[in-house]
Design an enzyme around this catalytic site. Structure first.
Site, PDB file in Angstrom:
ATOM      1  CE1 TYR A 199      38.949 -19.738  84.010  1.00  0.00           C
ATOM      2  CE2 TYR A 199      39.339 -18.259  82.157  1.00  0.00           C
ATOM      3  CZ  TYR A 199      39.678 -18.720  83.410  1.00  0.00           C
ATOM      4  OH  TYR A 199      40.740 -18.165  84.071  1.00  0.00           O
ATOM      5  CG  ASP A 229      43.736 -17.299  71.149  1.00  0.00           C
ATOM      6  OD1 ASP A 229      43.434 -17.505  72.343  1.00  0.00           O
ATOM      7  OD2 ASP A 229      44.513 -18.022  70.506  1.00  0.00           O
ATOM      8  CG  PHE A 233      47.500  -9.294  82.512  1.00  0.00           C
ATOM      9  CD1 PHE A 233      47.011  -8.747  83.702  1.00  0.00           C
ATOM     10  CD2 PHE A 233      47.033  -8.778  81.327  1.00  0.00           C
ATOM     11  CE1 PHE A 233      46.099  -7.686  83.691  1.00  0.00           C
ATOM     12  CE2 PHE A 233      46.132  -7.710  81.310  1.00  0.00           C
ATOM     13  CZ  PHE A 233      45.672  -7.180  82.490  1.00  0.00           C
ATOM     14  CG  LEU A 242      52.985 -20.052  74.245  1.00  0.00           C
ATOM     15  CD1 LEU A 242      52.893 -20.817  72.935  1.00  0.00           C
ATOM     16  CD2 LEU A 242      53.099 -18.552  73.970  1.00  0.00           C
ATOM     17  CB  ILE A 298      48.185 -19.818  90.804  1.00  0.00           C
ATOM     18  CG1 ILE A 298      48.262 -19.673  89.278  1.00  0.00           C
ATOM     19  CG2 ILE A 298      48.375 -18.449  91.465  1.00  0.00           C
ATOM     20  CD1 ILE A 298      47.270 -18.703  88.667  1.00  0.00           C
ATOM     21  CB  SER A 304      41.272 -14.233  84.521  1.00  0.00           C
ATOM     22  OG  SER A 304      41.721 -14.269  83.203  1.00  0.00           O
ATOM     23  CE  LYS A 322      38.979 -17.488  87.053  1.00  0.00           C
ATOM     24  NZ  LYS A 322      39.279 -17.975  88.384  1.00  0.00           N
TER      25      LYS A 322
HETATM   26  N1  UDP Z   1      49.252 -20.280  71.818  1.00  0.00           N
HETATM   27  C1  UDP Z   1      49.842 -20.877  70.723  1.00  0.00           C
HETATM   28  N2  UDP Z   1      49.999 -22.230  70.722  1.00  0.00           N
HETATM   29  C2  UDP Z   1      49.612 -23.026  71.767  1.00  0.00           C
HETATM   30  C3  UDP Z   1      49.031 -22.401  72.902  1.00  0.00           C
HETATM   31  C4  UDP Z   1      48.855 -21.030  72.893  1.00  0.00           C
HETATM   32  O1  UDP Z   1      50.198 -20.209  69.740  1.00  0.00           O
HETATM   33  O2  UDP Z   1      49.788 -24.245  71.686  1.00  0.00           O
HETATM   34  C5  UDP Z   1      49.083 -18.812  71.843  1.00  0.00           C
HETATM   35  C6  UDP Z   1      47.641 -18.375  71.967  1.00  0.00           C
HETATM   36  O3  UDP Z   1      47.050 -18.279  70.691  1.00  0.00           O
HETATM   37  C7  UDP Z   1      47.812 -17.018  72.654  1.00  0.00           C
HETATM   38  C8  UDP Z   1      49.059 -17.187  73.507  1.00  0.00           C
HETATM   39  O4  UDP Z   1      49.734 -18.320  72.988  1.00  0.00           O
HETATM   40  O5  UDP Z   1      48.073 -16.031  71.703  1.00  0.00           O
HETATM   41  C9  UDP Z   1      48.748 -17.430  74.986  1.00  0.00           C
HETATM   42  O6  UDP Z   1      47.837 -18.493  75.076  1.00  0.00           O
HETATM   43  P1  UDP Z   1      47.492 -19.203  76.454  1.00  0.00           P
HETATM   44  O7  UDP Z   1      46.507 -20.294  76.153  1.00  0.00           O
HETATM   45  O8  UDP Z   1      48.758 -19.617  77.134  1.00  0.00           O
HETATM   46  O9  UDP Z   1      46.847 -18.044  77.335  1.00  0.00           O
HETATM   47  P2  UDP Z   1      45.586 -17.082  77.037  1.00  0.00           P
HETATM   48  O10 UDP Z   1      46.157 -15.741  76.720  1.00  0.00           O
HETATM   49  O11 UDP Z   1      44.791 -17.676  75.938  1.00  0.00           O
HETATM   50  O12 UDP Z   1      44.877 -17.067  78.340  1.00  0.00           O
END
Ligand code: UDP
Length: 345
Positions: free
Chosen positions: A152, A305, A185, A207, A14, A127, A156
């Protein structure tokens, strides 16, 4: 005279995008980073994009109070944007002391040094994690903060409180500090130049880097964590915000601070698109825009999550005059271009 902004953690994902936007908006930027979670790839990219070979770079660990103070003594810093922090949720659960020490310690030192050297403007990178599992979506800035589910997330929330208290305590004094909390987000993507982007060390937690690394062949298969959530397609919903759009929000916020336009000592803004996108929708959009097939499977839910969260960004739209502009397709194309750039393709 140009105003100077210190970007702590400025060599990271970022921070590097924010540095580019600040420079392009006419600010002087001092980049400081302890390089604990990055190398100089993005900083070199920033220099190329901006055509500026003279951006000051300081290898500073903000947990070192004397080093933080020396930095504020060396440069005429008008505002600081604080990114320097650890950010892996799982690691924070395993190593809470390391997280509290680093994330709180560095921010406290930044505030102390800012106060000591007449820097009145502090922007903290917060966050959406502070909202926890929301009762109502989209979330506004007035939605309640929920107890943090990881150290974490707790850091924040604590840093938000520390800044608020500092603003309150210094109001009306010569050492007055104004604060802005930007609650991000899910920042994704990369600069359209493909010269800067996300550079996770080891296996990505997030992700989109996992998707791009799978597509390039670095990872075998993406696991989609959970397809039995109470959402339209059973996978979690998030508000994926383009990294360049997100970076531009910082320029708007810094300008508001510097121009004396703030109406409260500490202001808070959601930085998102206002659009929920499921994991499956994101995967499908990635495949479609980049014309490839991704190897993925459904896997059990990931602990911690939240089911669904997205922003009501109307306050930032109205007050900061900022709006997310890029489509998720363009953002995913940029993420893929960056992964290919890294692979030398
Ligand atoms: N996710 C997934 N597989 C991965 C990493 C993340 O399905 O290998 C999903 C995770 O469960 C969430 C979304 O992707 O629903 C976003 O996850 P990320 O870790 O990127 O960001 P977060 O919202 O957790 O801060």
């Amino acid at each position: 005279m140009k105003k100077t902004v210190l970007v702590s953690g400025g060599a990271g994902f970022i921070g590097s995008h924010v540095t580019v936007e600040l420079i392009q908006a006419g600010y002087e930027v001092v980049v400081a980073d302890n390089m604990s979670n990055c190398d100089l790839t993005c900083f070199e990219g920033v220099k190329k994009i901006t055509g500026r070979d003279d951006i000051p770079f300081e290898k500073t660990d903000f947990c070192d109070a004397a080093a933080a103070d020396a930095l504020f003594a060396k440069y005429p810093i008008d505002a600081v944007i604080h990114f320097a922090a650890f950010k892996a949720v799982g690691e924070s659960v395993a190593k809470p002391v390391m997280y509290y020490k680093n994330n709180l310690g560095s921010f406290l030192n930044v505030l102390e040094a800012a106060g000591a050297h007449g820097c009145h403007n502090v922007l903290f990178s917060s966050s959406a994690t502070v909202y926890g599992e929301p009762d109502v979506v989209p979330v506004t800035e007035r939605s309640p903060r929920k107890p943090a589910t990881s150290p974490y997330g707790a850091t924040k929330q604590m840093c938000e409180d520390i800044l608020r208290d500092t603003v309150r305590a210094t109001a009306g004094t010569p050492g007055e500090i104004k604060g802005i909390l930007l609650r991000y987000f899910n920042p994704i993507g990369a600069h359209p130049s493909a010269l800067i982007g996300e550079l996770p060390r080891g296996v990505p937690n997030n992700l989109v880097p996992f998707i791009t690394q799978t597509a390039i062949g670095k990872r075998e298969c993406l696991s989609i964590f959970g397809n039995d959530y109470p959402t339209p397609d059973g996978t979690c919903q998030r508000d994926y915000i383009d990294i360049v759009d997100l970076a531009k929000a910082h320029v708007c916020a810094v300008a508001r601070m510097m121009d004396g336009k703030m109406t409260e000592g500490c202001e808070v803004y959601n930085i998102g698109t206002g659009r929920p996108v499921s994991v499956l929708e994101l995967v499908n959009a990635f495949q479609k825009v980049n014309g490839l097939k991704l190897n993925y499977r459904f896997a059990p839910r990931r602990e911690g999550d939240v089911t669904a969260i997205w922003a009501d960004p109307s306050l930032a739209n109205k007050v900061l005059g900022w709006k997310a502009g890029r489509s998720v397709e363009d953002t995913l194309a940029a993420a893929w271009a960056w992964e290919k750039h890294l692979a030398g393709k």
